[in-house]
Design an enzyme around this catalytic site. Structure first.
Site, PDB file in Angstrom:
ATOM      1  CB  THR A 118      -3.847   5.254 -11.952  1.00 19.64           C
ATOM      2  OG1 THR A 118      -5.249   5.129 -12.111  1.00 19.64           O
ATOM      3  CG2 THR A 118      -3.349   4.319 -10.868  1.00 19.64           C
ATOM      4  N   GLY A 119      -1.636   7.196 -10.147  1.00 21.04           N
ATOM      5  CA  GLY A 119      -0.231   7.412  -9.858  1.00 21.04           C
ATOM      6  C   GLY A 119       0.422   6.191  -9.233  1.00 21.04           C
ATOM      7  CB  CYS A 120       0.643   4.259  -6.706  1.00 18.99           C
ATOM      8  SG  CYS A 120      -0.712   4.672  -5.587  1.00 18.99           S
ATOM      9  N   GLY A 121      -0.595   1.787  -7.670  1.00 20.32           N
ATOM     10  CA  GLY A 121      -1.565   0.707  -7.719  1.00 20.32           C
ATOM     11  C   GLY A 121      -2.675   0.838  -6.709  1.00 20.32           C
TER      12      GLY A 121
END
Length: 276
Positions: A118-121
């Site tokens: 996961t790179g962001c929300g």
């Protein structure tokens, strides 16, 4: 011509309702009859694998399944679809699509990649190339007359039966080079309406490339992607495009028109595809 339901009682895409109207600032006495567009959870399964669930109008779902599969790159052509079953459930509709084993293997590979870090929300790092995936350029063709595009948009508006009934839906249409509208699909979602149109074109084996796609909405990046997946070189929208949509249209060889209102329009890309 593409047959559409002729009366409200024939339709699965709307329901009758009783409403209280306000006119000139005053409440009108007594309940009055109206119609509401249906919005139903539609789950797409490919070879028994749950893939996506959208809120959609429950009509033309076979077209929707094929168009979504094409525009998302799940299949390469309608020939990759072996069968479609539409199964109403108590809380929505499941559309089961059987696709070729090669397409199933590719879909599983994509799903494994999209389940990564996961790179962001909002999304995984691996999903960004999927969202902004490149599209094959649309082959060059004979230019279309701007008058034909403007006439086609007006003709599509006259065929938006569900919008006339409910006021709550978008439409996507396909017209030939003369501006004759041959297909219209409607949905509460503008992307869904275009997927239904792409699927209808594929299922009816229409040679769509020499015509135009019309949408009763703004033109987003995804709308250009879906138009390119259908091999159509002209996309005309009632409202504005986004900057990303214009960049994709430019690279994909698509003439993108916005603000089609009466005899007016704005051309954002590939003006050589449009002539006076």
């Amino acid at each position: 011509m593409d047959p559409r339901p002729s009366s409200p009682s024939d339709r699965l895409d709307s329901v009758a309702a009783q409403v209280t109207r306000v006119r000139a600032g005053a409440i009108v006495a007594g309940a009055q009859a109206d119609h509401l567009a249906e919005e139903t959870p539609v789950a797409l399964e490919f070879n028994g694998i749950s893939h996506a669930t959208m809120l959609a109008t429950p009509a033309d779902l076979e077209d929707f399944a094929v168009g979504f599969s094409l525009s998302e790159g799940i299949i390469d052509s309608v020939a990759d679809v072996r069968g479609i079953d539409v199964l109403p459930q108590c809380d929505g509709i499941v559309v089961q699509v059987e696709i070729s084993s090669a397409c199933e293997a590719r879909l599983k590979s994509r799903r494994r990649a999209m389940a990564g870090r996961t790179g962001c929300g909002l999304c995984g790092v691996e999903t960004l190339p999927e969202v902004l995936r490149p599209v094959d350029p649309v082959p060059a063709g004979a230019p279309l007359a701007i008058g034909a595009v403007l006439r086609a948009m007006g003709a599509m508006r006259a065929r938006q039966a569900l919008h006339d009934l409910t006021g709550a839906t978008h439409a996507a249409g396909w017209a030939d080079a003369d501006g004759t509208v041959a297909l219209v699909r409607e949905d509460v979602g503008r992307h869904n309406a275009l997927d239904k149109l792409v699927g209808a074109l594929a299922r009816q084996t229409m040679q769509a490339g020499g015509g135009m796609v019309l949408v009763s909405s703004r033109a987003s990046f995804e709308m250009v992607q879906k138009t390119a997946s259908a091999g159509v070189g002209v996309l005309a929208a009632v409202s504005a495009p986004t900057a990303l949509a214009v960049r994709l249209a430019d690279s994909a060889g698509i003439a993108l028109l916005g603000f089609l209102r009466g005899a007016d329009a704005t051309l954002y890309s590939h003006p050589e595809r449009i002539t006076s």
